[in-house]
Design an enzyme around this catalytic site. Structure first.
Site, PDB file in Angstrom:
ATOM      1  N   ASP A 193      -9.882 -10.786   9.277  1.00 52.41           N
ATOM      2  CA  ASP A 193      -9.312  -9.432   9.208  1.00 52.41           C
ATOM      3  C   ASP A 193     -10.286  -8.281   9.473  1.00 52.41           C
ATOM      4  OD1 ASP A 193      -6.929  -7.900   8.730  1.00 52.41           O
ATOM      5  OD2 ASP A 193      -7.774  -7.287   6.818  1.00 52.41           O
TER       6      ASP A 193
ATOM      7  N   ARG B  49       0.833  -1.202   0.000  1.00 52.30           N
ATOM      8  CA  ARG B  49       0.000   0.000   0.000  1.00 52.30           C
ATOM      9  C   ARG B  49       0.870   1.255   0.000  1.00 52.30           C
ATOM     10  NH1 ARG B  49      -2.285   1.172   4.156  1.00 52.30           N
ATOM     11  NH2 ARG B  49      -1.287  -0.283   5.600  1.00 52.30           N
TER      12      ARG B  49
ATOM     13  N   ARG C  89       1.470 -12.371  -1.211  1.00 51.83           N
ATOM     14  CA  ARG C  89       0.125 -12.554  -0.651  1.00 51.83           C
ATOM     15  C   ARG C  89      -0.668 -13.590  -1.443  1.00 51.83           C
ATOM     16  NH1 ARG C  89      -1.813  -9.436   3.967  1.00 51.83           N
ATOM     17  NH2 ARG C  89      -0.277  -7.777   4.281  1.00 51.83           N
TER      18      ARG C  89
ATOM     19  N   SER D  88       0.806  -6.687  12.753  1.00 55.72           N
ATOM     20  CA  SER D  88       1.578  -7.703  12.041  1.00 55.72           C
ATOM     21  C   SER D  88       2.579  -8.378  12.979  1.00 55.72           C
ATOM     22  CB  SER D  88       2.317  -7.052  10.872  1.00 55.72           C
ATOM     23  OG  SER D  88       3.074  -7.995  10.166  1.00 55.72           O
TER      24      SER D  88
ATOM     25  N   HIS E 175     -10.850  -3.925  12.968  1.00 56.43           N
ATOM     26  CA  HIS E 175      -9.745  -4.597  12.282  1.00 56.43           C
ATOM     27  C   HIS E 175      -9.328  -5.774  13.156  1.00 56.43           C
ATOM     28  CE1 HIS E 175      -5.419  -4.469  10.518  1.00 56.43           C
ATOM     29  NE2 HIS E 175      -6.206  -5.233   9.801  1.00 56.43           N
TER      30      HIS E 175
ATOM     31  N   LYS F 258      -2.183 -12.905  15.249  1.00 53.60           N
ATOM     32  CA  LYS F 258      -3.637 -12.764  15.088  1.00 53.60           C
ATOM     33  C   LYS F 258      -4.203 -13.851  14.181  1.00 53.60           C
ATOM     34  CE  LYS F 258      -5.316  -9.638  12.333  1.00 53.60           C
ATOM     35  NZ  LYS F 258      -5.811  -8.405  11.675  1.00 53.60           N
ATOM     36  N   THR F 259      -3.574 -14.056  13.036  1.00 52.06           N
ATOM     37  CA  THR F 259      -4.071 -15.066  12.096  1.00 52.06           C
ATOM     38  C   THR F 259      -3.919 -16.467  12.672  1.00 52.06           C
ATOM     39  OG1 THR F 259      -3.521 -13.656  10.212  1.00 52.06           O
ATOM     40  CG2 THR F 259      -3.826 -15.985   9.770  1.00 52.06           C
TER      41      THR F 259
ATOM     42  N   LYS G 228      -8.420  -2.373   1.270  1.00 53.65           N
ATOM     43  CA  LYS G 228      -8.301  -1.490   2.425  1.00 53.65           C
ATOM     44  C   LYS G 228      -9.026  -0.161   2.210  1.00 53.65           C
ATOM     45  CE  LYS G 228      -6.011  -4.178   5.157  1.00 53.65           C
ATOM     46  NZ  LYS G 228      -6.720  -4.791   6.306  1.00 53.65           N
TER      47      LYS G 228
END
Length: 661
Positions: A380, A179, A445, A361, A343, A365-366, A324
């Site tokens: 997410d 991004r 990704r 990051s 988020h 979390k994932t 996003k």
């Protein structure tokens, strides 16, 4: 039987005698009807190869009957409905300096038979000033193509697109592989002046309406100059009462497939009655913005106009800008409906207990929200409304650097036909992906539909959460592995959004770097963080949710001297949160941060629950603890000074929930 001189085993002669080289003759005994075996069929009813090809595919749309009681198109015939749909797309692509939108027609221009014939225009007609060459051409619309069709488009026309050995589509996002937050702009007008968070610390960089229209015109003119554009009509938010209709107009099959995966895919019935979108993206990422235009600082610009409900992308082909960008829109639209946008990851137990996971990051979390014993709601983006929690998206956008089947089996198995692989490196012969190769970028990704995850709950909705877990990877090594938070502490740590990054060894820096991202997603929030924090606290209080701070980072010393808390211990802690057993534990309060920590957790060594116990140098522990507390206080000063109206002052209770030096 012995072999003869030439190495062959002789065969016994049949009744038909012996043929050449001593081999038996082949017998062909005719059947009574005179035909040994008949595979013949009547020839196809086609006079040319093109006609033959036309028989290969059957028409599949529309697939549902016309219902006269539903939707804006329902009262029309099939032809009229198609006409209305094309008029809607033409209106979306309309230039604001000309009277009408472009002439649009469905179908690939490469298929000549689908190109419309236009009757000859008389030379006696005097063209008006608004007529240009662009008004004489058709823009071909490739509308809501299937993944198989998008694969064909990408491989035929987009250099750098390949099918990998797993069946996923590998593609390149061009010069930008992430991004561009410094190039994101939001129109500041009467609508947004008082609603949005502006100024220091805010992700919202302002632009005016006129500049947005200049960029919009540039994007639309570029798209209209192409022979074909891709149009996706899809939804955001699995809550049917609060879903948003979005239209994405793009120039690349890769972008269309990416959004097909990431947004919620409409049924044929929903698509027929889609009507006018609530929000539109114009992705002209292959074309740069004009750097001499006001507010522009580079050839890249991502522009949001909330009043017009439009987004323009110029100068970047990174697909994550669309995902996003829409998340930012939801951070504006949903709170207006008293729905909290988050988020976060989310999962649900078999008994219906729901947990939210917040984390930047590298915090896990994932990993922690993906649990084989629980249903995945989403990885997410979520909304928390009156009906419970709902996933905003229809897919997952997973990092795949150093991905392995052993560490992340669900993500590994989801990378198959239909999945988009961005910027990965693969073997030119076998097409096997090397997930450790960072030649293009470290930010590789995979984008795939959420139903590719075996334990995903479809539809992606769940009851109100019981637990809210804030994850921090503390490389300073002074935060406890788990703490139970009061509501005020939950708000404080939610607004802070802390984690610590380990600096790369190549630059010689060994000191951990503290990172704060408000609401664990500062780049995407639109309003002041206190608004989201107040909504979170109100919903937690109303529905009886408990807040937790879980450190997945270091223990026994900071990075370089201590060690990372074992994932197995963190999983035991999360299991105890899910089961409710951690609520029944005995607690004691830590100094400085004032955190409530349990004295024991099943399966976790008791000594690591109190960070000071794991440090051999108690003085160094105290110094490091005070240093981190100081960083928290310095970060929070920006929020104390910011006031929005009379009702948004940070209360003394929240300030008191922070560290005490």
């Amino acid at each position: 039987m012995a072999a003869n001189g030439n190495g062959r085993v002789p065969t016994a002669p049949s009744a038909g005698g012996v043929g050449r080289n001593g081999l038996a003759k082949i017998q062909t005994n005719k059947r009574a009807e005179g035909v040994c075996h008949d595979d013949s069929t009547p020839p196809v009813k086609a006079q040319t190869i093109d006609e033959l090809h036309s028989l290969q595919m059957k028409k599949s749309a529309p697939t549902t009957p016309i219902d006269g009681m539903k939707g804006p198109f329902a009262a029309f015939s099939e032809d009229e409905r198609s006409k209305q749909q094309l008029q809607s797309i033409s209106a979306s692509l309309a230039s604001l300096t000309r009277e009408t939108g472009p002439k649009v027609v469905k179908g690939d221009p490469a298929r000549q038979s689908e190109t419309p014939r236009v009757s000859h225009v008389s030379h006696e007609i005097t063209p008006t000033i608004s007529v240009s060459d662009s008004s004489l051409k058709f823009t071909h619309i490739l509308y809501n193509l299937s993944p198989a069709e998008l694969y064909e488009q990408a491989i035929k026309y987009e250099k750098g697109s390949f099918i990998t050995s797993s069946g996923a589509l590998a593609t390149l996002s061009g010069a930008k592989t992430g991004r561009s937050p410094k190039d994101k702009r939001v129109v500041r007008d009467e609508t947004t002046e008082h609603d949005l968070w502006w100024g220091k610390g805010s992700p919202n960089i302002e632009m005016d309406e006129h500049t947005f229209m200049v960029n919009r015109e540039r994007a639309v003119d570029y798209l209209n100059s192409l022979d074909k554009v891709f149009v996706n009509d899809q939804f955001l938010n699995w809550d049917p009462e609060n879903r948003i209709k979005v239209r994405i107009v793009s120039a690349r099959a890769y972008h269309s497939l990416f959004m097909h995966n990431m947004c919620i895919r409409p049924t044929p019935e929903e698509l027929e009655n889609f009507g006018t979108p609530d929000f539109t993206i114009y992705n002209a990422g292959q074309f740069p913005c004009n750097r001499y235009t006001h507010y522009m600082t580079s050839s890249t610009s991502i522009d949001l106009n909330l009043a017009r409900r439009e987004m323009v992308i110029l100068g970047t082909q990174y697909a994550g800008e669309m995902k996003k960008g829409l998340f930012s829109v939801m951070h504006y639209l949903m709170p207006k409906r008293q729905i909290l946008s988050l988020h976060s990851g989310c999962n649900m137990g078999k008994d219906g207990d729901v947990a939210l996971f917040f984390g930047l990051s590298g915090t896990g979390k994932t990993t922690l929200s993906t649990d084989h014993n629980r249903y995945l709601i989403g990885d997410d983006e979520h909304c928390w409304g009156d009906n419970g929690v709902s996933n905003i998206e229809g897919g997952c956008y997973a990092k795949c650097i150093d991905l392995s089947r052993e560490k992340e089996p669900d993500i590994w198995n989801a990378i198959k036909f239909g999945t988009v692989l961005e910027n990965v490196v693969f073997d030119e012969h076998t097409r096997e992906v090397d997930y450790s190769d960072k030649s293009v970028t470290e930010n590789t990704r995979a984008a795939y539909p959420i139903e590719y995850i075996p334990n995903a709950k479809i539809p992606c909705v769940a009851p109100h959460p019981k637990n809210v877990v804030l994850l921090a990877c503390d490389a300073f090594g002074v935060l406890p592995p788990v703490s139970k938070l009061s509501l005020a502490q939950t708000m404080y740590h939610f607004i802070s959004g802390y984690t610590a990054l380990v600096a790369g060894t190549e630059d010689g820096i060994k000191e951990p770097q503290a990172t704060f991202s408000a609401c664990f997603g500062a780049a995407f929030i639109m309003m002041h963080p206190t608004k989201y924090a107040a909504m979170l606290a109100a919903k937690m209080e109303k529905h009886g949710a408990t807040g937790w701070l879980v450190n997945t980072g270091w223990s026994g010393g900071r990075y370089g001297s201590g060690s990372r808390i074992k994932l197995a211990y963190t999983r035991k802690i999360i299991d105890a949160i899910h089961s409710g057993s951690l609520l029944k534990a005995n607690y004691k309060k830590t100094e400085v941060f004032g955190l409530e920590i349990p004295t024991e957790v099943e399966g976790v060594p008791s000594e690591i629950l109190e960070p000071m116990n794991t440090w051999s140098d108690k003085k160094a522990y105290k110094e490091t603890l005070l240093k981190l507390a100081g960083l928290f206080k310095t970060n929070f000063e920006g929020f104390v000074a910011h006031k929005i109206g009379k009702d948004d002052k940070l209360t003394d209770e929240i300030l008191a929930a922070g560290p005490v030096l």
